[in-house]
Write a protein that holds these residues in place. Structure first.
Motif, mmCIF file in Angstrom:
data_model
loop_
_atom_site.group_PDB
_atom_site.id
_atom_site.type_symbol
_atom_site.label_atom_id
_atom_site.label_comp_id
_atom_site.label_asym_id
_atom_site.label_seq_id
_atom_site.Cartn_x
_atom_site.Cartn_y
_atom_site.Cartn_z
ATOM 1 N N ALA A 45 -12.831 53.073 -12.761
ATOM 2 C CA ALA A 45 -12.309 52.997 -14.133
ATOM 3 C C ALA A 45 -13.446 53.004 -15.158
ATOM 4 O O ALA A 45 -13.424 53.770 -16.131
ATOM 5 C CB ALA A 45 -11.461 51.742 -14.294
ATOM 6 N N THR A 46 -14.474 52.162 -14.914
ATOM 7 C CA THR A 46 -15.586 52.068 -15.866
ATOM 8 C C THR A 46 -16.409 53.351 -15.863
ATOM 9 O O THR A 46 -16.752 53.883 -16.924
ATOM 10 C CB THR A 46 -16.495 50.872 -15.507
ATOM 11 N N GLY A 47 -16.717 53.849 -14.641
ATOM 12 C CA GLY A 47 -17.517 55.069 -14.534
ATOM 13 C C GLY A 47 -16.791 56.265 -15.133
ATOM 14 O O GLY A 47 -17.392 57.072 -15.850
ATOM 15 N N GLY A 48 -15.489 56.364 -14.860
ATOM 16 C CA GLY A 48 -14.705 57.473 -15.404
ATOM 17 C C GLY A 48 -14.653 57.425 -16.925
ATOM 18 O O GLY A 48 -14.845 58.450 -17.591
ATOM 19 N N GLY A 49 -14.422 56.226 -17.455
ATOM 20 C CA GLY A 49 -14.379 56.069 -18.914
ATOM 21 C C GLY A 49 -15.712 56.426 -19.549
ATOM 22 O O GLY A 49 -15.768 57.127 -20.571
ATOM 23 N N THR A 50 -16.801 55.964 -18.913
ATOM 24 C CA THR A 50 -18.144 56.254 -19.448
ATOM 25 C C THR A 50 -18.419 57.756 -19.399
ATOM 26 O O THR A 50 -18.962 58.327 -20.356
ATOM 27 C CB THR A 50 -19.210 55.498 -18.625
ATOM 28 N N ALA A 51 -18.039 58.391 -18.281
ATOM 29 C CA ALA A 51 -18.267 59.835 -18.144
ATOM 30 C C ALA A 51 -17.514 60.607 -19.232
ATOM 31 O O ALA A 51 -18.050 61.563 -19.817
ATOM 32 C CB ALA A 51 -17.818 60.301 -16.759
ATOM 33 N N ILE A 52 -16.293 60.174 -19.521
ATOM 34 C CA ILE A 52 -15.503 60.847 -20.568
ATOM 35 C C ILE A 52 -16.185 60.683 -21.925
ATOM 36 O O ILE A 52 -16.302 61.642 -22.705
ATOM 37 C CB ILE A 52 -14.061 60.277 -20.589
ATOM 38 N N LEU A 53 -16.672 59.459 -22.199
ATOM 39 C CA LEU A 53 -17.358 59.226 -23.480
ATOM 40 C C LEU A 53 -18.625 60.080 -23.583
ATOM 41 O O LEU A 53 -18.926 60.642 -24.638
ATOM 42 C CB LEU A 53 -17.713 57.738 -23.624
ATOM 43 N N ILE A 54 -19.355 60.187 -22.463
ATOM 44 C CA ILE A 54 -20.590 60.992 -22.476
ATOM 45 C C ILE A 54 -20.252 62.457 -22.725
ATOM 46 O O ILE A 54 -20.915 63.143 -23.513
ATOM 47 C CB ILE A 54 -21.358 60.815 -21.140
ATOM 48 N N LEU A 55 -19.189 62.935 -22.055
ATOM 49 C CA LEU A 55 -18.771 64.332 -22.250
ATOM 50 C C LEU A 55 -18.396 64.585 -23.715
ATOM 51 O O LEU A 55 -18.761 65.622 -24.296
ATOM 52 C CB LEU A 55 -17.567 64.651 -21.352
ATOM 53 N N MET A 56 -17.685 63.602 -24.313
ATOM 54 C CA MET A 56 -17.310 63.755 -25.727
ATOM 55 C C MET A 56 -18.556 63.787 -26.614
ATOM 56 O O MET A 56 -18.634 64.548 -27.580
ATOM 57 C CB MET A 56 -16.376 62.602 -26.147
ATOM 58 N N GLY A 57 -19.532 62.958 -26.262
ATOM 59 C CA GLY A 57 -20.790 62.932 -27.019
ATOM 60 C C GLY A 57 -21.534 64.249 -26.906
ATOM 61 O O GLY A 57 -22.059 64.779 -27.891
#
Lengths: 64, 216
Positions: B26-38
């Motif tokens: 959950a945390t890794g997936g959320g972080t990956a999504i935020l990084i992709l958005m960035g």
């Protein structure tokens, strides 16, 4: 601190998640108490005792 | 009969690490999504700086946006499945707040990416748009403390202990790191102290201790 939480839970056929819901805590909290990694606070110990209709001493013991 | 002699309930977690695995996903997936958005935001900003975006630019941004949508959908499906087991209302409340704080973090990251010149704006010490800085600072000073307080009141005592242990070790780490780095920087052995790097280190320590105490 040792306890009989898992035994009492098994007698009622409750999963950890079910017991956690009845105690208003997370499943991880129930698991940590059962494995002795977390000693519950006095208020939570009373909630557990009331739920099983027993005294705190009948569930938790620092000697056995 | 003792706890160790009783077989687990069929609906119990198959292993003590199942919760940890779920939290990592959950945390890794959320972080990956935020990084992709960035990355998408940074790429779009850079493309606009160079004039009219080319077809390649649009394709790259579109591909990243598609990845974000697919990853979000998969993560949502994964988290929805976990919600089938009975859960105390306070735990549901704490989880929703946690997700909301993650979204606030995402908004902050986007604000900083948009408002700062240069690459990887979140970690930049360069000039920033005053309006963006003001909005981000207000979020940090007003919304984040309120959300943190409400979250703190929602979690159970086991998680509160984990959080408290993390904070205590993190504060100690702060007291050890800051003077050591300050002294080393004065000798010229290391670069000057960067408060955001210290914050990052302390945050990682805090989060790691919280995770270990809560899930392992």
């Amino acid at each position: 601190m040792k306890n009989r939480l898992k035994v009492l839970r098994a007698e009622r056929d409750w999963s950890q998640a079910e017991l956690a819901g009845r105690l208003d805590v997370s499943r991880q909290a129930v698991n940590a108490i059962e494995t002795g990694k977390h000693d519950p606070s006095l208020p939570l110990a009373f909630r557990i005792a009331r739920l099983f209709g027993m005294s705190i001493e009948e569930i938790f013991d620092d000697e056995f | 009969m003792t706890n160790s002699e009783v077989p687990g309930h069929p609906d119990d977690e198959p292993s003590p690490f199942a919760g940890a695995k779920r939290a990592i996903i959950a945390t890794g997936g959320g972080t990956a999504i935020l990084i992709l958005m960035g990355i998408a935001t940074g790429y779009a900003a850079a493309a606009l700086d160079h004039g009219e975006p080319s077809a390649t630019d649009v394709a790259v941004i579109g591909a990243i946006a598609l990845l974000v949508v697919l990853a979000s959908w998969q993560l949502w499906r994964f988290l929805s499945k976990q919600g089938l087991e009975p859960e105390a209302p306070r735990i549901q409340r704490a989880r929703k707040l946690f997700v909301a704080m993650g979204l606030i973090g995402g908004v902050l990251g986007l604000l900083l990416a948009i408002g700062t010149d240069g690459d990887l704006a979140v970690y930049s010490n360069g000039p920033i748009n005053p309006l963006v800085a003001l909005v981000a600072a207000v979020i940090f000073l007003v919304i984040v403390p309120i959300a943190t307080w409400v979250w703190w009141k929602s979690i159970d005592e086991h998680e509160a202990n984990a959080y408290r242990d993390g904070s205590m070790i993190a504060v100690h780490a702060y007291f050890f790191i800051v003077p050591a780095w300050w002294l080393a920087a004065r000798t010229g052995y290391v670069p000057a102290q960067d408060p955001m790097v210290v914050l990052l280190i302390v945050s990682v320590i805090w989060g790691a201790v919280w995770f270990i105490r809560r899930y392992l």
